[in-house]
Write a protein that holds these residues in place. Structure first.
Motif, PDB file in Angstrom:
ATOM      1  N   THR A 102       0.830  -1.205   0.000  1.00 19.16           N
ATOM      2  CA  THR A 102       0.000   0.000   0.000  1.00 19.16           C
ATOM      3  C   THR A 102       0.868   1.259   0.000  1.00 19.16           C
ATOM      4  N   ILE A 103       1.823   1.339   0.911  1.00 19.16           N
ATOM      5  CA  ILE A 103       2.664   2.540   0.978  1.00 19.16           C
ATOM      6  C   ILE A 103       3.513   2.673  -0.282  1.00 19.16           C
ATOM      7  N   GLY A 104       4.016   1.557  -0.785  1.00 16.17           N
ATOM      8  CA  GLY A 104       4.806   1.616  -2.006  1.00 16.17           C
ATOM      9  C   GLY A 104       3.997   2.106  -3.200  1.00 16.17           C
ATOM     10  N   ALA A 105       2.722   1.715  -3.275  1.00 13.91           N
ATOM     11  CA  ALA A 105       1.875   2.133  -4.391  1.00 13.91           C
ATOM     12  C   ALA A 105       1.532   3.618  -4.322  1.00 13.91           C
ATOM     13  N   LEU A 106       1.500   4.185  -3.114  1.00 18.39           N
ATOM     14  CA  LEU A 106       1.158   5.596  -2.954  1.00 18.39           C
ATOM     15  C   LEU A 106       2.376   6.489  -3.142  1.00 18.39           C
ATOM     16  N   GLY A 107       3.568   5.925  -3.001  1.00 20.66           N
ATOM     17  CA  GLY A 107       4.801   6.700  -3.015  1.00 20.66           C
ATOM     18  C   GLY A 107       4.984   7.641  -4.189  1.00 20.66           C
ATOM     19  N   PRO A 108       4.637   7.255  -5.413  1.00 20.73           N
ATOM     20  CA  PRO A 108       4.869   8.162  -6.542  1.00 20.73           C
ATOM     21  C   PRO A 108       4.008   9.430  -6.503  1.00 20.73           C
ATOM     22  N   TYR A 109       3.003   9.477  -5.628  1.00 18.95           N
ATOM     23  CA  TYR A 109       2.036  10.571  -5.693  1.00 18.95           C
ATOM     24  C   TYR A 109       1.983  11.431  -4.426  1.00 18.95           C
ATOM     25  N   THR A 110       2.830  11.145  -3.466  1.00 17.40           N
ATOM     26  CA  THR A 110       2.819  11.943  -2.243  1.00 17.40           C
ATOM     27  C   THR A 110       4.190  11.901  -1.583  1.00 17.40           C
TER      28      THR A 110
ATOM     29  N   TYR B  73       5.008   8.163   7.316  1.00 22.19           N
ATOM     30  CA  TYR B  73       5.952   7.608   6.352  1.00 22.19           C
ATOM     31  C   TYR B  73       6.543   8.739   5.505  1.00 22.19           C
ATOM     32  N   ASP B  74       7.856   8.880   5.586  1.00 24.74           N
ATOM     33  CA  ASP B  74       8.588   9.771   4.687  1.00 24.74           C
ATOM     34  C   ASP B  74       8.896   8.964   3.428  1.00 24.74           C
ATOM     35  N   MET B  75       8.243   9.291   2.326  1.00 27.78           N
ATOM     36  CA  MET B  75       8.329   8.433   1.152  1.00 27.78           C
ATOM     37  C   MET B  75       9.729   8.417   0.543  1.00 27.78           C
ATOM     38  N   HIS B  76      10.474   9.482   0.691  1.00 25.00           N
ATOM     39  CA  HIS B  76      11.835   9.501   0.137  1.00 25.00           C
ATOM     40  C   HIS B  76      12.756   8.598   0.949  1.00 25.00           C
ATOM     41  N   ARG B  77      12.684   8.683   2.270  1.00 21.94           N
ATOM     42  CA  ARG B  77      13.600   7.931   3.121  1.00 21.94           C
ATOM     43  C   ARG B  77      13.228   6.451   3.217  1.00 21.94           C
ATOM     44  N   SER B  78      11.973   6.120   2.989  1.00 21.31           N
ATOM     45  CA  SER B  78      11.568   4.716   3.106  1.00 21.31           C
ATOM     46  C   SER B  78      11.629   3.958   1.782  1.00 21.31           C
ATOM     47  N   ARG B  79      11.997   4.611   0.710  1.00 22.33           N
ATOM     48  CA  ARG B  79      11.913   3.965  -0.606  1.00 22.33           C
ATOM     49  C   ARG B  79      12.902   2.814  -0.756  1.00 22.33           C
ATOM     50  N   ASP B  80      14.076   2.896  -0.101  1.00 15.13           N
ATOM     51  CA  ASP B  80      15.044   1.801  -0.244  1.00 15.13           C
ATOM     52  C   ASP B  80      14.488   0.509   0.356  1.00 15.13           C
TER      53      ASP B  80
END
Length: 352
Positions: A189-197, A257-264
């Motif tokens: 879920t969080i990964g799917a939202l990452g590109p938009y927020t 969730y900070d989407m930049h820092r959690s992307r790895d």
């Protein structure tokens, strides 16, 4: 599609373009009735609608789009009436009020996106952008049965993220997404939202009453005068957690969730979690459960805590009352026998 009114009081507001833009989608086509501690019955989606309208009225520096997805209804038991309500506020005053048909097209949010584009933002070049979704758990699988009055419709994570893409377009992101549903903190879920927020506030576990508090957003100009949204999100999550911890006795989990820092971390577990979903998608009801990902050895990897701020209080009673921490990630798995669950507890205690 009928259009209603633009109040005369708003005609001069273009001189003060809003500093922030908010989109609310409130799902009301389900059983959202709950009872207060003193036994009074409440219709939760209507209370959230009222909360969103209060945010819109009190925040004089915002434009607010509100979509209330109502259940199907019929006049005289035969004639259908629109199952969507749309409200647009700018600078604290309502400028548009419509009803609309939610439709049953391939994309669940096409009707809302169409209305959003009919009344493009009047914000300045770089406004703070917010997106709120209030509803039940958004399924990681097929999503059937989400709407009680439209059983043929589905709602799943893929459709939700596709709707976000259409709201943001190709070049923008929301600064903050508030996902007020159960199990909103899975890797998929969080990964799917990452590109938009850029930031997400969600509950990895059950979210009591399915609703976050909105009062802080009515004071956005006061609480975030410099549009420091990550700091505001952390303060908002803490406020929400404290309130829920006072009101309920079951576990409370709220995560930022900070989407930049959690992307790895998300990138590392993406294939593993996709395989897990594929294995479970045809499982019978009751055979799948959600647990803290730290109970699954395969998901305990370096960087698991990067970009995640988790606020957790265990349940006051029950088997898990001695649990002291939560990773911030929730994983689905096949229901495990009790002795298997206990065997992972030492690993969870050691996680930092």
């Amino acid at each position: 599609m009928p259009t209603d009114f633009i109040t005369a009081a708003d005609k001069n507001l273009k001189a003060a373009p809003p500093r922030s833009s908010m989109v609310f989608i409130i799902h009301g086509d389900a059983d959202y009735t709950y009872h207060t501690p003193d036994g009074q019955e409440r219709q939760a989606d209507r209370r959230t609608l009222q909360g969103a309208r209060n945010v819109a009225r009190q925040n004089k520096e915002a434009e607010v789009y509100i979509f209330h997805q109502r259940p199907a209804q019929y006049r005289f038991f035969v004639v259908p009436i629109p199952d969507g309500e749309f409200l647009l506020y700018r600078n604290g005053a309502i400028v548009q009020r419509d009803t609309y048909w939610r439709g049953d097209g391939s994309s669940r949010f096409d009707a809302e996106v169409e209305l959003y584009r009919q009344f493009p933002t009047e914000c300045q070049t770089n406004p703070a952008r917010f997106f709120f979704y209030f509803g039940h758990e958004i399924s990681e699988f097929d999503g059937a049965g989400y709407d009680e009055s439209h059983p043929e419709r589905t709602c799943n994570v893929r459709e939700f993220s596709e709707g976000l893409r259409k709201f943001t377009g190709d070049s923008l992101k929301f600064d903050l997404l508030v996902l007020s549903t159960c199990f909103g903190g899975t890797p998929y879920t969080i990964g799917a939202l990452g590109p938009y927020t850029r930031t997400v506030v969600a509950s990895p576990d059950n979210l009591h009453l399915s609703y976050f508090d909105l009062q802080a957003f009515a004071r956005l100009g006061e609480l975030a005068p410099d549009n420091d949204i990550p700091r505001f999100a952390a303060s908002y999550a803490r406020h929400t957690f404290n309130r829920l911890a006072q009101e309920v006795q079951t576990a409370v989990t709220v995560a930022v969730y900070d989407m930049h820092r959690s992307r790895d971390y998300l990138s590392t577990v993406e294939r593993l979690y996709a395989r897990r979903l594929s294995e479970l998608q045809d499982s019978p009801p009751g055979s799948v459960e959600y647990v803290d990902c730290s109970e699954e050895k395969a998901f305990v990897l370096p960087g698991m805590r990067d970009g995640v701020t988790i606020l957790f209080r265990p349940a006051i009673f029950g088997r898990s009352k001695s649990t002291r921490i939560h990773s911030g990630w929730q994983c689905c798995r096949a229901v495990q026998p009790p002795d298997t669950i206990c065997s992972d507890s030492s690993e969870k205690r050691d996680m930092k």
